[in-house]
Scaffold this motif. Sequence first.
Motif, PDB file in Angstrom:
ATOM      1  N   SER A   1     -11.649   5.818   8.968  1.00 20.39           N
ATOM      2  CA  SER A   1     -10.433   6.685   8.499  1.00 20.39           C
ATOM      3  C   SER A   1      -9.490   6.055   8.624  1.00 20.39           C
ATOM      4  N   ALA A   2      -9.449   5.432   9.989  1.00 19.19           N
ATOM      5  CA  ALA A   2      -7.482   4.828  11.139  1.00 19.19           C
ATOM      6  C   ALA A   2      -7.429   3.517   9.741  1.00 19.19           C
ATOM      7  N   LEU A   3      -6.746   2.817   9.999  1.00 16.58           N
ATOM      8  CA  LEU A   3      -5.558   2.319   9.697  1.00 16.58           C
ATOM      9  C   LEU A   3      -6.279   0.874  10.280  1.00 16.58           C
ATOM     10  N   GLY A   4      -5.795  -0.254   9.341  1.00 18.35           N
ATOM     11  CA  GLY A   4      -5.953  -1.400  10.041  1.00 18.35           C
ATOM     12  C   GLY A   4      -4.383  -1.650  10.064  1.00 18.35           C
ATOM     13  N   ALA A   5      -4.166  -3.163  11.033  1.00 12.60           N
ATOM     14  CA  ALA A   5      -3.192  -3.248  11.181  1.00 12.60           C
ATOM     15  C   ALA A   5      -2.476  -4.588   9.989  1.00 12.60           C
ATOM     16  N   LYS A   6      -1.604  -3.929   9.742  1.00 15.25           N
ATOM     17  CA  LYS A   6      -1.132  -4.310   8.100  1.00 15.25           C
ATOM     18  C   LYS A   6      -0.152  -5.559   8.597  1.00 15.25           C
ATOM     19  N   VAL A   7      -0.508  -6.269   7.023  1.00 23.69           N
ATOM     20  CA  VAL A   7       0.696  -7.842   6.707  1.00 23.69           C
ATOM     21  C   VAL A   7       1.139  -6.973   5.173  1.00 23.69           C
ATOM     22  N   GLU A   8       2.556  -7.560   5.953  1.00 25.35           N
ATOM     23  CA  GLU A   8       3.715  -7.492   4.463  1.00 25.35           C
ATOM     24  C   GLU A   8       4.072  -8.646   3.411  1.00 25.35           C
ATOM     25  N   LEU A   9       3.339  -8.299   2.738  1.00 22.39           N
ATOM     26  CA  LEU A   9       3.316  -9.331   1.683  1.00 22.39           C
ATOM     27  C   LEU A   9       5.179  -9.563   0.750  1.00 22.39           C
ATOM     28  N   LYS A  10       5.937 -10.908   0.630  1.00 20.92           N
ATOM     29  CA  LYS A  10       6.651 -10.837  -0.041  1.00 20.92           C
ATOM     30  C   LYS A  10       6.907 -12.480  -1.159  1.00 20.92           C
ATOM     31  N   ASN A  11       7.487 -12.272  -2.031  1.00 18.57           N
ATOM     32  CA  ASN A  11       7.789 -13.278  -2.390  1.00 18.57           C
ATOM     33  C   ASN A  11       7.209 -13.477  -3.905  1.00 18.57           C
ATOM     34  N   MET A  12       6.995 -12.461  -4.307  1.00 20.29           N
ATOM     35  CA  MET A  12       6.406 -12.393  -5.794  1.00 20.29           C
ATOM     36  C   MET A  12       7.176 -11.752  -6.581  1.00 20.29           C
ATOM     37  N   ASN A  13       6.983 -12.765  -7.677  1.00 24.29           N
ATOM     38  CA  ASN A  13       8.211 -12.514  -8.812  1.00 24.29           C
ATOM     39  C   ASN A  13       7.328 -11.507 -10.497  1.00 24.29           C
ATOM     40  N   SER A  14       6.165 -11.230  -9.941  1.00 26.45           N
ATOM     41  CA  SER A  14       5.834 -10.624 -11.038  1.00 26.45           C
ATOM     42  C   SER A  14       4.380 -10.080 -10.550  1.00 26.45           C
ATOM     43  N   PHE A  15       4.638  -9.131 -11.553  1.00 27.85           N
ATOM     44  CA  PHE A  15       2.828  -8.149 -11.578  1.00 27.85           C
ATOM     45  C   PHE A  15       1.866  -8.831 -10.915  1.00 27.85           C
ATOM     46  N   LYS A  16       1.476  -9.714 -11.718  1.00 23.43           N
ATOM     47  CA  LYS A  16       0.064 -10.899 -11.519  1.00 23.43           C
ATOM     48  C   LYS A  16       0.677 -11.202 -10.063  1.00 23.43           C
ATOM     49  N   ASN A  17       1.960 -12.231 -10.194  1.00 20.74           N
ATOM     50  CA  ASN A  17       1.892 -12.219  -8.563  1.00 20.74           C
ATOM     51  C   ASN A  17       1.103 -11.561  -7.675  1.00 20.74           C
ATOM     52  N   VAL A  18       2.046 -10.596  -7.453  1.00 18.95           N
ATOM     53  CA  VAL A  18       0.808  -9.171  -6.614  1.00 18.95           C
ATOM     54  C   VAL A  18       0.521  -8.672  -6.441  1.00 18.95           C
ATOM     55  N   ARG A  19      -0.810  -9.001  -8.053  1.00 17.52           N
ATOM     56  CA  ARG A  19      -2.103  -9.249  -7.719  1.00 17.52           C
ATOM     57  C   ARG A  19      -2.729  -9.759  -7.299  1.00 17.52           C
ATOM     58  N   ASP A  20      -2.296 -11.289  -7.636  1.00 16.42           N
ATOM     59  CA  ASP A  20      -3.361 -12.165  -6.936  1.00 16.42           C
ATOM     60  C   ASP A  20      -2.821 -12.677  -5.244  1.00 16.42           C
ATOM     61  N   GLY A  21      -1.424 -12.303  -4.668  1.00 14.99           N
ATOM     62  CA  GLY A  21      -1.450 -12.533  -3.311  1.00 14.99           C
ATOM     63  C   GLY A  21      -1.959 -11.204  -2.579  1.00 14.99           C
ATOM     64  N   LEU A  22      -2.757 -10.618  -3.161  1.00 14.56           N
ATOM     65  CA  LEU A  22      -2.979  -9.355  -2.307  1.00 14.56           C
ATOM     66  C   LEU A  22      -5.106  -9.839  -2.682  1.00 14.56           C
ATOM     67  N   GLU A  23      -5.231 -10.568  -3.829  1.00  8.77           N
ATOM     68  CA  GLU A  23      -6.109 -10.806  -3.927  1.00  8.77           C
ATOM     69  C   GLU A  23      -6.720 -12.029  -2.469  1.00  8.77           C
ATOM     70  N   TYR A  24      -5.970 -12.532  -2.582  1.00 11.43           N
ATOM     71  CA  TYR A  24      -5.862 -13.403  -1.697  1.00 11.43           C
ATOM     72  C   TYR A  24      -5.894 -13.042  -0.436  1.00 11.43           C
ATOM     73  N   GLU A  25      -5.208 -11.985   0.201  1.00 15.09           N
ATOM     74  CA  GLU A  25      -4.877 -11.683   1.478  1.00 15.09           C
ATOM     75  C   GLU A  25      -5.767 -10.186   1.905  1.00 15.09           C
ATOM     76  N   VAL A  26      -6.600  -9.939   0.863  1.00 16.07           N
ATOM     77  CA  VAL A  26      -7.884  -9.251   0.987  1.00 16.07           C
ATOM     78  C   VAL A  26      -9.676 -10.006   1.625  1.00 16.07           C
ATOM     79  N   SER A  27      -9.097 -11.364   0.681  1.00 22.09           N
ATOM     80  CA  SER A  27     -10.201 -11.316   0.629  1.00 22.09           C
ATOM     81  C   SER A  27      -9.761 -12.385   2.680  1.00 22.09           C
ATOM     82  N   ARG A  28      -8.633 -13.097   2.686  1.00 24.01           N
ATOM     83  CA  ARG A  28      -8.466 -13.821   3.469  1.00 24.01           C
ATOM     84  C   ARG A  28      -8.387 -12.907   5.176  1.00 24.01           C
TER      85      ARG A  28
END
Length: 476
Positions: free
Chosen positions: A205-232
């Motif tokens: 239940s404890a949270l891991g260290a977070k990364v803040e993602l910026k520079n996304m100019n569409s909802f699709k970008n947000v989803r794609d950026g998050l997909e990448y970051e999850v795998s990374r």
Amino acid sequence: MQYEPVIGLEVHLQLATKTKAFCGCSTEFGKRPNSQACPVCLGLPGALPKLNREAFRYAIKVALALDCGIQKLIKFDRKNYYYPDLPKNFQISQYDKPIAYNGSVMIASGGIAKKIRVKRVHLEEDAGKLIHDTPGDYSFVDYNRTGIPLLEIVTEPDLNSPDEAYRYLTNLKSILQYLDVSSCDMEKGTLRCDANISVRPKGVSALGAKVELKNMNSFKNVRDGLEYEVSRQIEAVSAGEKISQETRLWDAEKGVTAPMRSKEEAHDYRYFPEPDLVPFVESGALVDEIKKTIPELPEARMRRFKAEYGLSDYDAGVMISDKLIADYFEACVKSYNKAKTVANWIMGDIMAQLKERDVGIAGLGLPPEGLSGLLKLIDDGTISGKIAKGVLVEMVETKKAAAEIVKEKSLAQVSDSGRIEEMVKAVVEKEAKSVSDYRNGKASAFTFLVGQVMKEAKGKANPAVVNQVLKKMLGA
Ligand code: ADP
Ligand code: MG
Ligand code: ZN
């Protein structure tokens, strides 16, 4: 080890007020740089801010629609940082007492409803705009945007996949559009989203260290950026590495995120109460008044569309996602009562037109009565559904009524059985082989013969009459 993503979103919404948050400067977009700035939004000595009533009302409206608790004591704070886009060297924001807190937005996830908690909603002012892509060795700054009211809407870390983040943003945007408080346009920057993401072993239940993602100019970008970051992140922690708390930028072209800066802590901003804006108590009367202006929201409207018009989940979902489409749908149904047919036309030919012309329903110039007029012509047999598709495009292009176009181009179909009989007779004589095929039990020969008659009629024969006449003639 199995890992799960944990995501929290921060949305910045530019409120569509006529003037800025704390001064009288116009918020109109696209004016000459620095033509809309005054001593207050430039932070010149002695200038005093004054809260824009409209911005405050919009904030309350959003708070109510997101089911938030509303702060009794309204106060503002200074968030201090030095950057050329911030002429005052501080931003007026809200720190410990956001206007609203503890709200929620519902999303559908894996077929079930999931509640995403909204932690806080606060009012603040926008910064100016730096322009770096200029010729020569310098940058420009435009303070027209400085001081435009923003609403920051922050979720708890309740989202567990990039797709859930996408759904949350879609539903939130839809609610905000219904409230009519912002143009909600990510490409134009009136809606911006920062995504916070961490991963943790499943079951922990404890949270891991977070990364803040910026520079996304569409909802699709947000989803794609998050997909990448999850795998990374999963790859990194699986390899025994530590995720460092940082801000990363999404590069949509390369499809990767890259570090921008290590994240500052809240105390770096040296928040303190804004001494030039006196805290005030909201009596409740204004909140009651604003409550009355909140329209039926997307979720409720969806439920009603299903009950009242018998639409499926999917159809109702598409109809309500955009308020103007939903209004259009209801206006059409008022003058043409087959709701499913109206929904099909909107989802098919109308949305194709919107996409092709890159306009919203209001910009298409096809009034609801126009569409119902067209549908009535199909129902009374004047034109076929196929011809109607062409007429619709013509209506959009010429702004003429369906009946007028049908008359001008003599598109009305032939329903007169005498004339159809002549055509059927001609086809039956010419296509003796198909006729005998049909008589020997080959059903597809019938379809072929109907097609030949339609061809003879240049697509304008009433198919029902053709079927009837052909059956009779072949049976004889
Ligand atoms: P900060 O002070 O860094 O801005 P906040 O506590 O205000 O952090 O949270 C900002 C956003 O980050 C919120 O949407 C929150 O839900 C989300 N968040 C916080 N911690 C985490 C985490 N460990 N993983 C993912 N998201 C998180
Ligand atoms: Mg934050
Ligand atoms: Zn100003």
